[in-house]
Write a protein that holds these residues in place. Structure first.
Motif, PDB file in Angstrom:
ATOM      1  N   THR A 163      30.677 -38.645  17.519  1.00 35.00           N
ATOM      2  CA  THR A 163      29.761 -39.315  16.607  1.00 35.00           C
ATOM      3  C   THR A 163      28.320 -38.912  16.909  1.00 35.00           C
ATOM      4  O   THR A 163      28.039 -38.260  17.921  1.00 35.00           O
ATOM      5  CB  THR A 163      29.918 -40.845  16.714  1.00 35.00           C
ATOM      6  N   LYS A 164      27.421 -39.315  16.035  1.00 37.36           N
ATOM      7  CA  LYS A 164      26.021 -38.937  16.145  1.00 37.36           C
ATOM      8  C   LYS A 164      25.392 -39.471  17.432  1.00 37.36           C
ATOM      9  O   LYS A 164      25.695 -40.574  17.887  1.00 37.36           O
ATOM     10  CB  LYS A 164      25.258 -39.464  14.930  1.00 37.36           C
ATOM     11  N   ASN A 165      24.514 -38.664  18.024  1.00 38.07           N
ATOM     12  CA  ASN A 165      23.746 -39.044  19.217  1.00 38.07           C
ATOM     13  C   ASN A 165      24.627 -39.357  20.431  1.00 38.07           C
ATOM     14  O   ASN A 165      24.337 -40.269  21.211  1.00 38.07           O
ATOM     15  CB  ASN A 165      22.846 -40.250  18.912  1.00 38.07           C
ATOM     16  N   THR A 166      25.716 -38.608  20.579  1.00 40.37           N
ATOM     17  CA  THR A 166      26.562 -38.801  21.760  1.00 40.37           C
ATOM     18  C   THR A 166      26.512 -37.583  22.694  1.00 40.37           C
ATOM     19  O   THR A 166      27.307 -37.499  23.629  1.00 40.37           O
ATOM     20  CB  THR A 166      28.025 -39.082  21.350  1.00 40.37           C
ATOM     21  N   GLY A 167      25.597 -36.639  22.420  1.00 39.02           N
ATOM     22  CA  GLY A 167      25.399 -35.526  23.339  1.00 39.02           C
ATOM     23  C   GLY A 167      26.189 -34.265  23.016  1.00 39.02           C
ATOM     24  O   GLY A 167      26.427 -33.447  23.913  1.00 39.02           O
ATOM     25  N   LYS A 168      26.554 -34.087  21.751  1.00 36.89           N
ATOM     26  CA  LYS A 168      27.341 -32.890  21.395  1.00 36.89           C
ATOM     27  C   LYS A 168      26.586 -31.601  21.698  1.00 36.89           C
ATOM     28  O   LYS A 168      27.136 -30.677  22.305  1.00 36.89           O
ATOM     29  CB  LYS A 168      27.716 -32.942  19.899  1.00 36.89           C
ATOM     30  N   THR A 169      25.325 -31.525  21.279  1.00 34.23           N
ATOM     31  CA  THR A 169      24.543 -30.303  21.503  1.00 34.23           C
ATOM     32  C   THR A 169      24.365 -30.040  22.995  1.00 34.23           C
ATOM     33  O   THR A 169      24.466 -28.895  23.462  1.00 34.23           O
ATOM     34  CB  THR A 169      23.170 -30.403  20.820  1.00 34.23           C
ATOM     35  N   THR A 170      24.110 -31.096  23.756  1.00 30.86           N
ATOM     36  CA  THR A 170      23.980 -30.945  25.208  1.00 30.86           C
ATOM     37  C   THR A 170      25.248 -30.390  25.818  1.00 30.86           C
ATOM     38  O   THR A 170      25.214 -29.480  26.656  1.00 30.86           O
ATOM     39  CB  THR A 170      23.642 -32.302  25.858  1.00 30.86           C
ATOM     40  N   THR A 212      32.927 -36.266  22.528  1.00 30.92           N
ATOM     41  CA  THR A 212      31.880 -37.036  23.224  1.00 30.92           C
ATOM     42  C   THR A 212      31.936 -38.505  22.842  1.00 30.92           C
ATOM     43  O   THR A 212      31.055 -39.277  23.220  1.00 30.92           O
ATOM     44  CB  THR A 212      30.494 -36.466  22.874  1.00 30.92           C
ATOM     45  N   SER A 213      32.950 -38.886  22.076  1.00 34.03           N
ATOM     46  CA  SER A 213      33.204 -40.277  21.697  1.00 34.03           C
ATOM     47  C   SER A 213      34.695 -40.390  21.422  1.00 34.03           C
ATOM     48  O   SER A 213      35.377 -39.368  21.260  1.00 34.03           O
ATOM     49  CB  SER A 213      32.372 -40.665  20.464  1.00 34.03           C
ATOM     50  N   ARG A 266      26.465 -38.056  29.815  1.00 32.04           N
ATOM     51  CA  ARG A 266      25.498 -38.535  30.807  1.00 32.04           C
ATOM     52  C   ARG A 266      26.058 -38.498  32.220  1.00 32.04           C
ATOM     53  O   ARG A 266      25.302 -38.506  33.201  1.00 32.04           O
ATOM     54  CB  ARG A 266      25.060 -39.955  30.457  1.00 32.04           C
TER      55      ARG A 266
END
Length: 235
Positions: free
Chosen positions: A9-16, A109-110, A124
């Motif tokens: 989902t959005k803002n869960t660190g996929k790009t990282t 990531t989720s 994280r």
């Protein structure tokens, strides 16, 4: 080329997570590419390439400064991107960001209820050791573009069953007979047509024999030879 997707989902660190996977794979000596799925336009309003598109150009190419990029005025499917971009053939791994429905090995990531999931992580909490274990898993259980011919030669009923077995660690990609004899690929209207090993080798030998008298080496040592027949069967 093996393919792995990072989904969540959005803002869960996929790009990282993508950057961490790519960095580790590169450290191991692999050639890596990425594809990101986005819902926003990639071109910037006011730029020259944007003006080209606004004028009606269907394909815009920007070249220079050690970079070349293509902008096409349509949303291409993942399979079209993988099949159509020759540069991807040079890669060892392709890391996708997004493409949650794609039936490739994926790290989430989720929470994700998906039989192709290798692992779910909290970005994280990742450290160098855990990234190394993730990439070990990617090396061992990811796979490339499926033949999708469902020939059954691998011992599984279809390609999807074989792919699931690879993700679960119960099979290896080299079971795919079609990948072992992929010297000749036949497509009709962009769709791959299955050929058994005998037909595959017969076409290869016949074609190479026919063109042996041509001056093809003037274009360099032949490594990939393509023949396109444009024919209307109704004529």
């Amino acid at each position: 080329m093996k393919i792995v997707s990072v989904a969540g989902t959005k803002n869960t660190g996929k790009t990282t997570l993508v950057t961490l996977l790519v960095n580790e794979l590169v450290k191991r000596g692999f050639k890596v590419g990425t594809v990101k799925h986005t819902h926003v336009k990639l071109d910037v309003e006011g730029k020259d390439t944007w003006k080209h598109r606004e004028s009606g150009a269907e394909i815009v190419v920007g070249a220079g400064g050690e970079e070349t990029f293509f902008i096409i005025n349509k949303d291409m499917s993942l399979e079209k991107i993988i099949t159509g971009a020759e540069q991807l053939d040079e890669l060892d791994f392709l890391v996708l960001e997004g493409y949650k429905p794609a039936n490739y090995a994926k790290i989430s990531t989720s929470p994700l209820d998906d039989p192709f999931s290798l692992a779910q992580v909290d970005v994280r909490e990742l450290d160098e050791k855990s990234i190394g274990k993730l990439v070990d898993l990617v090396e061992e259980r990811s796979f490339g573009k499926l033949a999708n011919l469902d020939c059954g030669e691998c011992g599984y009923e279809n390609c999807q069953e074989m792919a699931l077995a690879i993700v679960q660690g119960d099979a290896k990609e080299n079971l795919c007979v079609m990948k072992q004899i992929s010297d000749v690929i036949l497509k009709v209207n962009g769709n791959r047509v299955p050929m058994n090993p005998f037909v595959n080798k017969f076409i290869e030998n016949t074609f190479l024999g026919m063109i042996s008298a041509l001056k093809i080496k003037e274009h360099g040592e032949p490594q990939k030879i393509e023949l396109l027949i444009q024919h209307d069967i109704n004529q």
